[in-house]
Write an enzyme that holds these catalytic residues in place. Sequence first.
Site, PDB file in Angstrom:
ATOM      1  N   THR A 195       0.805  -1.220   0.000  1.00  0.00           N
ATOM      2  CA  THR A 195       0.000   0.000   0.000  1.00  0.00           C
ATOM      3  C   THR A 195       0.838   1.270   0.000  1.00  0.00           C
ATOM      4  OG1 THR A 195      -1.792  -1.143   1.119  1.00  0.00           O
ATOM      5  CG2 THR A 195      -1.768   1.245   1.324  1.00  0.00           C
TER       6      THR A 195
ATOM      7  N   ASP B  33       1.136  -6.404  -4.603  1.00  0.00           N
ATOM      8  CA  ASP B  33       0.327  -6.412  -3.389  1.00  0.00           C
ATOM      9  C   ASP B  33       0.846  -7.645  -2.641  1.00  0.00           C
ATOM     10  OD1 ASP B  33      -2.878  -5.631  -2.452  1.00  0.00           O
ATOM     11  OD2 ASP B  33      -1.896  -7.392  -1.612  1.00  0.00           O
ATOM     12  N   SER B  34       1.046  -7.552  -1.332  1.00  0.00           N
ATOM     13  CA  SER B  34       1.753  -8.646  -0.657  1.00  0.00           C
ATOM     14  C   SER B  34       0.945  -9.939  -0.634  1.00  0.00           C
ATOM     15  CB  SER B  34       2.186  -8.241   0.743  1.00  0.00           C
ATOM     16  OG  SER B  34       1.096  -8.211   1.618  1.00  0.00           O
TER      17      SER B  34
ATOM     18  N   ASP C  61      -0.127  -7.149   4.468  1.00  0.00           N
ATOM     19  CA  ASP C  61      -0.919  -8.370   4.630  1.00  0.00           C
ATOM     20  C   ASP C  61      -0.084  -9.609   4.915  1.00  0.00           C
ATOM     21  OD1 ASP C  61      -3.213  -6.955   4.337  1.00  0.00           O
ATOM     22  OD2 ASP C  61      -3.558  -7.479   2.240  1.00  0.00           O
TER      23      ASP C  61
HETATM   24  N1  ASN Z   1      -3.030  -5.246   0.527  1.00  0.00           N
HETATM   25  C1  ASN Z   1      -1.896  -4.490   0.970  1.00  0.00           C
HETATM   26  C2  ASN Z   1      -0.671  -5.381   0.863  1.00  0.00           C
HETATM   27  O1  ASN Z   1      -0.459  -6.203   1.701  1.00  0.00           O
HETATM   28  C3  ASN Z   1      -2.124  -4.017   2.382  1.00  0.00           C
HETATM   29  C4  ASN Z   1      -1.120  -2.985   2.893  1.00  0.00           C
HETATM   30  O2  ASN Z   1       0.001  -2.903   2.464  1.00  0.00           O
HETATM   31  N2  ASN Z   1      -1.511  -2.170   3.854  1.00  0.00           N
HETATM   32  O3  ASN Z   1       0.065  -5.258  -0.089  1.00  0.00           O
END
Ligand code: ASN
Length: 595
Positions: A42, A112-113, A145
């Site tokens: 993010t 995205d993780s 994540d």
């Molecule tokens: N969906 C995002 C990720 O894990 C969540 C984040 O980084 N806050 O890449």
Amino acid sequence: RNIQLHPCRRRKLSSCNSIESAELVSPTAAEARVLVINTGGTIGMTLHDNVLAPKANAFVMGLRKLPILHDEAYAQQTCLYEYYGSDTLVLPLSKGNKRIVYTIQEYSPLLDSSNMTTEDWGRIGKDIEKNYENFDGFVVLHGTDTMAYTASALSFMCEHLGKPVILTGSQVPIYEMRNDGRDNLLGALLIAGQFVIPEVCLYFYNKLYRGNRVTKVDAGSFNAFSSPNLPPLATAEVDIAINWDTVWRANTTTKFQVSTELNRNVGLLRLFPGITSNTVRAFLQPPMEGVVLETYGSGNAPDNRPDLLEELKKATDAGVIIINCTQCLRGTVSASYATGKVLMDAGLIAGGDMTPEAALSKLSYVLAKKELTLDAKKKMMAQNLRGEMSADLAGAKLCLSDSRFIQVIAKSLSISCKEELEAIRDALTPPLACAAAKIGDIEALEALKEMGSNLCLGDYDGRTPLHIASCEGHLKLVQYLLSHGASVHAKDRYGDSPLGNAVRFRHKEVVKLLRKTGAHFTRDELEEAGTELCSLAASGDLDGLEIWSIAGADLNKAGYDGHTAIQVAQAVGKKEVVTFLVHLMTKKSKTLFGE
Ligand code: ASN
């Protein structure tokens, strides 16, 4: 000695058109270098069609516009981009009077993780290994994540780590008005550049955690992570306070390396009331090789379900390693209930207070070690490898007040409370440990260690016992310090390392041991090595040339006037020096090519 600016940049500076004279920019602070590996998450995302997604090739430009994360005037004045490239930025001067110069390596595609795989972990590990000697610390930008999984995995993959590796990210993109990305990145950079914390860590919401102790606990808060069984390694409040007693150290004399071999036949199985033996059997089928069983409370499972226990026993008999971890957020697996004992009887291994994320990645790492027998792997799973589980310390740790020496001082200063006692201990032990290192007194160091003192702290000049022992050439003591967590990367206020000290005072065996442990010259030292080698060659100092070579200097490095040591030796007619240098270089290339 001018430690302020890299010699090449100093030289470049005089030819830089943007300024008239080098006097204009005489930075007063030492620089530290940090590599930032941007994997996505993010922190660097933007909105597309109302959903957040990573945006490629935008991060560096975005940061350039943020004065708290980049000092453009300093970059221009010191020719930063000309020397390090346009992906390098620099923080404003830190409170500790340091400049953190950081280079961003962006992955493609940014992820995205949730899309991370074990291959991505391997890539991060390899990039850290490749760049290890050129940077003081590493920051990995990552989605939140699965950050706890990556942090856990990297902590095992990084063997004998001597420098900080800090994962961070954010809940809100750095480009938005209200966000947590700026603080998280800034805090991670400041810690990675200023403190030798030889661990894979996770920095979030003003706290630095051990990477294999964290779990994501909140999807909607800036305070997204928790380390339920271990207090933070550092807190960044008004000041950054490091909890040095908690910092994990490798305690070896082996070089850093990254092991990217991971076994993917592992899984997490969560027990719930009424789970059927069919479910368990199906889960434990080949090719499954390792499972984390998330049990109730302090490691309990029903003891009135022989069908279930039989499935578990069949699997462990067939060679599947099953680790017992609790589903509770906090606490440890213990053998205090009959409902816990049945699992031990079924061949499970107690996972102590490990998080499921840590237990899973540890299994993946240990199972990939082809050279180990099944028993050796099981033993390794039960051991504390990287501080991922708490050792049973009952009665093992001496209390601070046990030490007569500290008691006497405390009495004469009318001190009684624990915090004040600890402050006295921390103020006194670095100079005492340095004094013991000077005379090679291992017993005195042992006594200080038993008091709970940290033998890695530096004195008022940042000189650690390892610096002193390296100057004096006390090989045994150097060995002792290295096996008790001393860092070969510690730098004193002049920027000198224990390796530099051992070279200066010509202690060959100490240099060899430090090199074996992973010590290396800094970039600045390597730059200056050329000139030093030339002057040693001119004076026919063969011992000096040999020790610089053992310490890792490139014998072909040119001095300030562009000549190499061999050319200088030829020019002054020192034939024996030429022969000796040629001999050293062939020896080196033979070891390089494994002959
Ligand atoms: N969906 C995002 C990720 O894990 C969540 C984040 O980084 N806050 O890449």
